[in-house]
Design a protein around this motif. Structure first.
Motif, PDB file in Angstrom:
ATOM      1  N   SER A  62      52.716  44.597  39.257  1.00 60.17           N
ATOM      2  CA  SER A  62      52.470  44.562  40.669  1.00 60.17           C
ATOM      3  C   SER A  62      53.556  44.043  41.626  1.00 60.17           C
ATOM      4  N   SER A  63      53.961  44.719  42.534  1.00 62.97           N
ATOM      5  CA  SER A  63      54.978  43.978  43.423  1.00 62.97           C
ATOM      6  C   SER A  63      54.214  43.185  44.511  1.00 62.97           C
ATOM      7  N   LEU A  64      52.825  43.220  44.527  1.00 59.13           N
ATOM      8  CA  LEU A  64      52.148  42.373  45.447  1.00 59.13           C
ATOM      9  C   LEU A  64      51.540  41.011  44.759  1.00 59.13           C
ATOM     10  N   GLU A  65      51.021  41.173  43.626  1.00 56.65           N
ATOM     11  CA  GLU A  65      50.671  39.868  42.829  1.00 56.65           C
ATOM     12  C   GLU A  65      51.390  39.473  41.817  1.00 56.65           C
ATOM     13  N   LYS A  66      51.692  38.190  41.704  1.00 58.72           N
ATOM     14  CA  LYS A  66      52.656  37.669  40.762  1.00 58.72           C
ATOM     15  C   LYS A  66      51.569  37.482  39.457  1.00 58.72           C
ATOM     16  N   LYS A  67      51.668  38.466  38.388  1.00 53.77           N
ATOM     17  CA  LYS A  67      50.827  38.423  37.649  1.00 53.77           C
ATOM     18  C   LYS A  67      51.313  39.317  36.543  1.00 53.77           C
ATOM     19  N   PRO A  68      50.741  39.022  35.049  1.00 55.87           N
ATOM     20  CA  PRO A  68      51.643  40.011  34.124  1.00 55.87           C
ATOM     21  C   PRO A  68      50.979  41.262  34.235  1.00 55.87           C
ATOM     22  N   GLY A  69      51.972  42.407  33.698  1.00 57.13           N
ATOM     23  CA  GLY A  69      51.497  43.733  34.029  1.00 57.13           C
ATOM     24  C   GLY A  69      51.232  44.398  32.678  1.00 57.13           C
ATOM     25  N   THR A  70      51.382  45.551  32.505  1.00 56.33           N
ATOM     26  CA  THR A  70      51.269  46.130  31.113  1.00 56.33           C
ATOM     27  C   THR A  70      52.547  46.453  30.499  1.00 56.33           C
ATOM     28  N   LYS A  71      52.630  46.128  29.175  1.00 56.74           N
ATOM     29  CA  LYS A  71      54.164  46.713  28.482  1.00 56.74           C
ATOM     30  C   LYS A  71      53.821  47.991  27.670  1.00 56.74           C
ATOM     31  N   ASP A  99      48.464  46.873  39.293  1.00 57.31           N
ATOM     32  CA  ASP A  99      49.202  45.711  38.556  1.00 57.31           C
ATOM     33  C   ASP A  99      49.351  45.854  37.145  1.00 57.31           C
ATOM     34  N   GLY A 100      49.154  47.291  36.702  1.00 55.08           N
ATOM     35  CA  GLY A 100      49.251  47.655  35.454  1.00 55.08           C
ATOM     36  C   GLY A 100      48.829  48.810  34.964  1.00 55.08           C
ATOM     37  N   ILE A 101      48.589  49.104  33.739  1.00 53.34           N
ATOM     38  CA  ILE A 101      47.849  50.367  33.356  1.00 53.34           C
ATOM     39  C   ILE A 101      46.541  49.991  33.024  1.00 53.34           C
ATOM     40  N   TYR A 102      45.518  50.775  33.405  1.00 47.28           N
ATOM     41  CA  TYR A 102      44.200  50.642  32.905  1.00 47.28           C
ATOM     42  C   TYR A 102      43.580  51.291  32.265  1.00 47.28           C
ATOM     43  N   THR A 103      42.538  51.104  31.539  1.00 52.76           N
ATOM     44  CA  THR A 103      41.742  51.948  30.796  1.00 52.76           C
ATOM     45  C   THR A 103      41.029  53.212  31.280  1.00 52.76           C
ATOM     46  N   CYS A 104      41.119  53.093  32.802  1.00 52.99           N
ATOM     47  CA  CYS A 104      40.773  54.157  33.507  1.00 52.99           C
ATOM     48  C   CYS A 104      41.102  53.833  34.904  1.00 52.99           C
ATOM     49  N   ASP A 105      40.698  55.004  35.987  1.00 49.37           N
ATOM     50  CA  ASP A 105      40.972  54.786  37.156  1.00 49.37           C
ATOM     51  C   ASP A 105      39.868  53.868  37.851  1.00 49.37           C
ATOM     52  N   PRO A 106      40.367  52.554  38.277  1.00 50.32           N
ATOM     53  CA  PRO A 106      39.532  51.588  38.847  1.00 50.32           C
ATOM     54  C   PRO A 106      38.539  52.024  39.786  1.00 50.32           C
ATOM     55  N   ARG A 107      39.038  53.137  40.851  1.00 50.78           N
ATOM     56  CA  ARG A 107      38.364  53.618  41.661  1.00 50.78           C
ATOM     57  C   ARG A 107      36.978  54.500  41.374  1.00 50.78           C
ATOM     58  N   ILE A 108      37.150  54.853  40.083  1.00 51.64           N
ATOM     59  CA  ILE A 108      36.000  55.577  39.483  1.00 51.64           C
ATOM     60  C   ILE A 108      35.182  54.664  38.686  1.00 51.64           C
TER      61      ILE A 108
END
Lengths: 403, 403
Positions: free
Chosen positions: B230-239, B176-185
């Motif tokens: 995200s194409s799955l959840e309706k919420k703001p992404g990262t600009k 759903d956007g760009i993260y500060t890091c890979d959330p899996r890690i």
């Protein structure tokens, strides 16, 4: 050096092994010094799978989008076959219809080819490349993809052969030619060495499914040398051409068609123009009518019977019932348990005994004829559906087995 | 009324259900009064399946034919999605790249877009149709199909947005956007509200796989307003945009890349120009080199170390060994058990303590740094492969979790 067009159907390119087999046939033709244009259908069940995907999403999808979808199947075939040719050292290039410039009208899903550009294909042939063209597809004046209808790849091949004045157009199939009859019904059916365009047309429209009807019309119009042959066995096929030396049997073959249904308009008023009205209404509803019989009047009414494709039967009934007030008839009677058996032969009309011989065979087999229809080179009878295969065998035996 | 470009990846259109979900997102944008251009990738595993078919036939197929083959995948997607939009009452038309007029150079499988024609797309938009464009593909000046390389659909979308001066280019993905890091890690990684083009570029080239690098370059060059959502959840992404209000952390994110290998040329002669020779030889062999370190000489020799992609490691070794006589070194040492961890942030260089803070985090975690490389907005370290995830967590915690 000749220019040869070769067409291979979907089952001939259905997997890697078959594609290499096709590549070998092409390579042999190419290495003999010929220029080769190849037309391919989509692999095996690809088209049906794509139709399945579309139906899942929208059974009433626009034909424009269906054409866009389905045309990918042939593009996959030509790209893969080009790779197989590259692998065995034959230079090749695959082209979609828009790249060739196969121009059609805008009737999506049933378009007619109007013109084929020469430049790209000639350029590739001049570089001694095998040119693989995606069959079944064209492009209209708006730059939209169109498709040519069922069996359209045959039409693509013949149109290319006509356009480039090819010396020969070979249609490779999984049978090895045109037979006097379907060998599944008559095991001793004979393969014909040659058949005329007109005979092939009649056979095709009477149920023989080897060649697409439109492709034969096109071949006749542009004098394309056609040959139907097997992609599996290396042996001569059947040539389709203008004139064929007549055999003593007078007929080229026996065909059957069990997709017909009979419609009878019973008790029609005797007013002039009623036949015109009936068939113009059906025509407007896009219902093709085949055999038509008008009975002698009884009193002040008459009956008109005709056959339609089974799939159109309901629509035809509806159209007639909707116009009962205008057409003025008593009732509509239908029968979808009938079949059609035809004999086809260019020499038929110069030999009065041919039709009689067919009727004799049916009489001897105890088969009742419901309707009869003839063309210059064809005699068709409508009979009970259950009698069709027996009728085919009896007629075939009469013409081909008796001394 | 705005013009919005929306791009959906392969997993977003992998089956009928997902396609309808995408159609709903498009319909909502369209019904709000916007003009909408949609770019789609091939469905799910379609591209891999087509590559599998090709490899079975010819693992060394020409790139020209591979492009011809692979481009069918995106054409299938746009046709199916157009059917879904028709189904829910939104007028739509699907277009392949040749129909739009997306012109590229002739580098098959890795082409660059040169120009996009306006006429066809504008015409369709003016008729209030959603225009669905097949991503990943283009056409060169000879009328051959080209493809734009991995992730090329992102590039198609940004190029269309640039060309048509779209108000917004939305890249829909399964995150759903760009993260500060890979959330899996790092489970408590934060989603960024916004990121600059440059930061995004560094993150993308350092292993963050959300956006295709080339698409970000293009967006930066033409000032395209990008949004990843995200194409799955309706919420703001990262600009993704030119300037972003800086957060106090100074960095936008932490990335890892474990696809690198280290090559060391040990005992090189101290003659001038040797570095030039080494990297020009590797360049000619199409081997991309990333981090380069030259050690201080010991006596009359020195060492040069650099990293390459793991897939290029064997080729790199070969090139060096083949040129041992020219380059004059003692031996080549390689290590493919390393990984790279990077921090990226536009404000980094104006804040001297940022790199030190990263090294401190690694020191506290007892992780040994093998090589260091920096750009204006990035610091990367090479460490043991087994330490990578631990390093990412330590660095992320240092920048984002400490008060």
């Amino acid at each position: 050096m000749s220019l040869i067009v070769q067409k291979f159907g979907g089952s001939s390119v259905r997997d890697t092994q078959r594609i290499f087999h096709v590549a070998e046939i092409i390579a042999e033709t190419y290495k003999a010094g010929n220029d080769v244009i190849v037309v391919l259908s989509a692999q095996g069940d690809t088209t049906d799978e794509l139709i399945g995907k579309a139906n899942e999403i929208n059974p009433h999808a626009s034909k424009r989008e269906m054409d866009m979808l389905l045309s990918t199947g042939e593009q996959i075939s030509v790209a893969l076959c080009a790779m197989a040719l590259e692998k065995i050292g034959v230079p090749a290039v695959s082209l979609a219809a828009w790249q060739v410039g196969i121009q059609s009208n805008s009737v999506h899903s049933d378009a007619r080819i109007k013109r084929i550009d020469e430049e790209r294909v000639r350029g590739e042939l001049n570089q001694r490349k095998v040119v693989l063209v995606a069959g079944f597809q064209a492009v209209n004046k708006n730059g939209d993809v169109t498709t040519l209808g069922r069996g359209g790849s045959d039409t693509s091949a013949v149109a290319l052969a006509a356009s480039f004045q090819a010396d020969l157009c070979q249609i490779y199939t999984d049978v090895d030619g045109i037979y006097t009859c379907d060998p599944r019904i008559v095991p001793n059916a004979r393969k014909l060495e040659a058949i005329t365009y007109d005979e092939m047309l009649e056979l095709a429209s009477q149920g023989a499914q080897v060649l697409h009807n439109r492709s034969v019309e096109l071949a006749k119009k542009y004098h394309v040398n056609l040959e139907v042959l097997s992609s599996l066995e290396k042996k001569p096929g059947t040539k389709v051409k203008e004139v064929v030396k007549m055999e003593k049997t007078n007929i080229a073959g026996v065909a059957k068609d069990t997709s017909v249904a009979r419609v009878a308009l019973v008790g029609l008023q005797h007013n002039p123009g009623v036949a015109f009205q009936v068939f113009s209404l059906l025509g407007k509803a896009n219902i093709n009518v085949d055999v038509i019989i008008q009975s002698i009047g009884r009193g002040d009414t008459k009956d008109i019977s005709f056959t339609v494709h089974k799939k159109d039967l309901e629509d035809a009934q509806q159209v007639l019932e909707d116009n009962k007030d205008v057409l003025k008839f008593d009732h509509v009677a239908v029968d979808d348990k009938i079949g059609k058996v035809s004999i086809v032969g260019a020499g038929m009309m110069s030999n009065a005994g041919v039709a009689a011989k067919m009727f004799e065979a049916l009489y001897e087999a105890g088969i009742n004829i419901q309707m009869i229809n003839t063309s210059e080179i064809r005699v068709s009878v409508l009979i009970d559906e259950n009698d069709v295969d027996r009728a085919v065998r009896a007629v075939h035996a009469k013409f081909f087995d008796e001394p």
